[in-house]
Design a protein around this motif. Sequence first.
Motif, PDB file in Angstrom:
ATOM      1  N   LEU A  13      80.844 -35.042  10.493  1.00  0.00           N
ATOM      2  CA  LEU A  13      81.020 -33.936   9.560  1.00  0.00           C
ATOM      3  C   LEU A  13      81.619 -32.729  10.267  1.00  0.00           C
ATOM      4  O   LEU A  13      82.521 -32.083   9.730  1.00  0.00           O
ATOM      5  CB  LEU A  13      79.687 -33.580   8.897  1.00  0.00           C
ATOM      6  CG  LEU A  13      79.712 -32.490   7.836  1.00  0.00           C
ATOM      7  CD1 LEU A  13      80.706 -32.810   6.723  1.00  0.00           C
ATOM      8  CD2 LEU A  13      78.313 -32.281   7.270  1.00  0.00           C
ATOM      9  N   ASP A  14      81.148 -32.435  11.472  1.00  0.00           N
ATOM     10  CA  ASP A  14      81.720 -31.342  12.261  1.00  0.00           C
ATOM     11  C   ASP A  14      83.211 -31.575  12.506  1.00  0.00           C
ATOM     12  O   ASP A  14      84.026 -30.668  12.329  1.00  0.00           O
ATOM     13  CB  ASP A  14      81.016 -31.216  13.620  1.00  0.00           C
ATOM     14  CG  ASP A  14      79.676 -30.519  13.537  1.00  0.00           C
ATOM     15  OD1 ASP A  14      79.458 -29.738  12.577  1.00  0.00           O
ATOM     16  OD2 ASP A  14      78.846 -30.751  14.436  1.00  0.00           O
ATOM     17  N   ALA A  17      85.244 -31.223   9.245  1.00  0.00           N
ATOM     18  CA  ALA A  17      85.342 -29.815   8.854  1.00  0.00           C
ATOM     19  C   ALA A  17      86.356 -29.089   9.743  1.00  0.00           C
ATOM     20  O   ALA A  17      87.186 -28.322   9.249  1.00  0.00           O
ATOM     21  CB  ALA A  17      83.977 -29.147   8.939  1.00  0.00           C
ATOM     22  N   LYS A  24      81.379 -27.111   6.618  1.00  0.00           N
ATOM     23  CA  LYS A  24      80.682 -28.372   6.390  1.00  0.00           C
ATOM     24  C   LYS A  24      80.188 -28.454   4.953  1.00  0.00           C
ATOM     25  O   LYS A  24      80.260 -29.511   4.324  1.00  0.00           O
ATOM     26  CB  LYS A  24      79.529 -28.522   7.389  1.00  0.00           C
ATOM     27  CG  LYS A  24      80.008 -28.729   8.808  1.00  0.00           C
ATOM     28  CD  LYS A  24      78.946 -28.587   9.887  1.00  0.00           C
ATOM     29  CE  LYS A  24      77.723 -29.362   9.721  1.00  0.00           C
ATOM     30  NZ  LYS A  24      76.830 -29.338  10.900  1.00  0.00           N
TER      31      LYS A  24
END
Length: 66
Positions: A13-14, A17, A24
């Motif tokens: 997710l990091d 993003a 996020k």
Amino acid sequence: MTLRLSEEENRQLDALAAAEGRSKQEIVRLALADRWARLQKEEQLGEVLGRVLPRYQGLLDRLGTA
């Protein structure tokens, strides 16, 4: 709301993003909206096929044995 992710999911997710220049939170909201839209389309397709397939079942059966 609390979203619990594994360390690997959080890293993914990091990275996503950062790659998209989004937060996020925004990535998760967009993923939810995308999945919801796909579900709606699948349900609509199911409804259409439920109406159309019985009408053409005989033809489909004949084509299947040809």
